[in-house]
Design an enzyme around this catalytic site. Structure first.
Site, PDB file in Angstrom:
ATOM      1  N   SER A 192       0.868  -1.172   0.000  1.00  0.00           N
ATOM      2  CA  SER A 192       0.000   0.000   0.000  1.00  0.00           C
ATOM      3  C   SER A 192       0.902   1.219   0.000  1.00  0.00           C
ATOM      4  O   SER A 192       2.065   1.152   0.422  1.00  0.00           O
ATOM      5  CB  SER A 192      -0.884   0.010   1.257  1.00  0.00           C
ATOM      6  N   ASN A 199       0.701   3.325   2.047  1.00  0.00           N
ATOM      7  CA  ASN A 199       0.901   3.643   3.457  1.00  0.00           C
ATOM      8  C   ASN A 199       2.034   2.881   4.116  1.00  0.00           C
ATOM      9  O   ASN A 199       2.431   3.206   5.238  1.00  0.00           O
ATOM     10  CB  ASN A 199      -0.397   3.410   4.226  1.00  0.00           C
ATOM     11  N   SER A 232      30.608  45.235  -2.381  1.00  0.00           N
ATOM     12  CA  SER A 232      29.714  46.368  -2.560  1.00  0.00           C
ATOM     13  C   SER A 232      29.803  46.894  -3.983  1.00  0.00           C
ATOM     14  O   SER A 232      30.872  46.879  -4.595  1.00  0.00           O
ATOM     15  CB  SER A 232      30.072  47.480  -1.573  1.00  0.00           C
ATOM     16  N   SER A 233      28.675  47.366  -4.485  1.00  0.00           N
ATOM     17  CA  SER A 233      28.648  47.995  -5.803  1.00  0.00           C
ATOM     18  C   SER A 233      28.930  49.492  -5.714  1.00  0.00           C
ATOM     19  O   SER A 233      29.024  50.161  -6.741  1.00  0.00           O
ATOM     20  CB  SER A 233      27.279  47.778  -6.458  1.00  0.00           C
TER      21      SER A 233
END
Length: 462
Positions: free
Chosen positions: A139, A141, A317-318
């Site tokens: 099954s 299950n 960082s940009s």
């Protein structure tokens, strides 16, 4: 070319190029929830095939399935376990029916591939049927939770290997920094001296202890309810099937799988999933704390603690030239937050089960597999791209120790708490080191102070 298939609802046309059938088609239409097919968890697909192979071998032993059919099913399952037909496992990872759609998908793919091996067309189920043959004595299950447990146990093994990699990285840095004296901190305030090596050794022990906890939780998943069928009573299972199926599954999975002590309890209970989820949550919380510590120790570098330097991996960082961020600990932090959230979902799903079955195991399986695999990746990346490359700012560390008012703590046994407190307060107010104040004010002779306030001796008083 198309083929027709029929279920209890009606007849549908199937594409000829797919191995799945009408029950999978219904699931595709019913559950377009996440956009993630079952194939995103290859461990679960392989585990489903392992369960079906074990079942076919049990029937071969019992003579309850024609030998030709049983061997074709076994051959199809072995192909799937080797990585073939993964793209045919298409049902959504989240589905109603306690995993029924996943089991149906597996039954149909295995049946149609077995039919090909027997020389028949896909869909010619009169020669080999997805339910009557591939799913015989089973099954959803008992098949689905057994497969989920196998998949999680396998994935947990990889995680434990990843945790070993991380632990070893911390151990190596602990050895490298064994004589690097620094200032400990409590409540983010100056405390007493320690070594940077001690700090990293503590990280290593944390990882090792949590690995032991996860290993115990993973091992509890090896108790399975295969053979219990619908609710654990074993209805429709052939005599002797459960014992033989578990025996073959033990061989196929190379794991000490064992039959559940009570198949009814095992079918409705999800204790193993909860234990693993809790162990993963604990590790995630403590790993996140370690990442926070690394970020804090590396903060600045000019205006923060700046005690260690993390490997520079990318521009931070940009807009701010030269800025570098602690991206690897930050990424691992986010994995940890995700695992903690997953534990909340697993917990909610576990308590929502009713009577003889928990309908929400697909969510538990999805979140737990994600958590295990992401933590594995996080451990390996943190070790390789961060921990092994960490450097110490030796000069800064020693300077912070020598200027710290916390050194006065070491004088307590000699001059008493009250007088030591006065020296500490004056050190903080004037910036004059405790050593210099003690000598200048005649509290202790110079040679005595040097011995009492030797930083490495204070870090290792015994």
């Amino acid at each position: 070319m198309r083929r027709e298939e029929k279920d209890l609802i009606g007849v549908r046309e199937m594409r000829e190029d797919v191995y799945w059938g009408i029950h999978t088609l219904r699931a595709l239409e019913n559950f377009p929830l996440t956009g993630l097919p079952l194939s995103v968890h290859p461990e679960l697909v392989a585990a489903l095939a392992a369960v079906k192979e074990a079942a076919a071998l049990a029937h071969l032993d019992l003579g309850t399935l024609p030998e030709e059919r049983a061997r074709a099913v076994v051959a199809a399952c072995r192909e799937i376990r080797a990585g073939r037909l993964l793209d045919q496992f298409v049902v959504d990872v989240l589905q109603g029916g306690a995993g029924t759609s996943a089991n149906m998908n597996a039954n149909e793919v295995i049946a149609n591939r077995a039919l090909e091996l027997l020389g028949h067309a896909r869909g010619s189920y009169e020669h080999l049927h997805p339910h009557d043959d591939v799913n015989r004595s089973q099954s959803t299950n008992d098949v689905y939770p057994t497969a989920v447990k196998l998949a999680l146990h396998s994935a947990a093994g990889h995680l434990l290997d990843g945790m070993t990699v991380l632990r070893n990285a911390f151990v190596e840095r602990g050895g490298a920094f064994a004589k690097t004296v620094k200032l400990g901190r409590t409540q983010l305030q100056d405390a007493v001296p320690m070594t940077l090596g001690q700090e990293f050794d503590a990280f290593a022990l944390t990882v090792r202890d949590d690995a032991d906890f996860i290993r115990l939780a993973a091992d509890s998943l090896l108790e399975v309810n295969l053979g219990g069928t619908a609710i654990g009573t074993g209805l429709n299972a052939d005599d002797g099937f459960a014992r033989l199926a578990v025996h073959h599954l033990r061989t196929i999975s190379a794991s000490p799988v064992r039959a559940a002590r009570d198949l009814v309890e095992s079918t409705q209970g999800v204790g193993g999933f909860l234990r693993l989820s809790g162990a993963l949550r604990q590790f995630a919380l403590r790993l996140s704390k370690m990442c926070n510590d690394l970020r804090l120790l590396a903060s600045g570098p000019g205006a923060g603690l700046g005690e260690i330097r993390l490997p520079e991996l990318q521009a931070g960082s940009s807009i701010m030239p030269g800025k570098v961020n602690p991206v690897m600990p930050e990424a691992v932090n986010q994995v940890c937050f995700d695992v903690v959230g997953a534990d909340a979902a697993v917990s909610a799903a576990a308590q929502a089960g009713q009577l003889q079955l928990n309908a929400f195991e697909p969510l538990m399986a999805h979140h737990l597999l994600n958590s295990v695999n992401r933590l594995d990746a996080a451990c390996r990346l943190l070790a390789a791209r961060c921990v092994v490359g960490i450097e110490a700012d030796e000069e800064r560390l020693r300077g912070l120790v020598e200027r710290s008012a916390g050194l006065a703590t070491a004088l307590n046994p000699v001059i008493g708490y009250q007088q030591a407190t006065a020296l500490a307060r004056e050190c903080r107010a004037t910036g004059v080191p405790v050593r210099e104040l003690a000598v200048r004010e005649g509290v202790l002779p110079e040679d005595g102070v040097d011995l009492l306030l030797d930083p490495l001796r204070l870090a290792r008083p015994r």
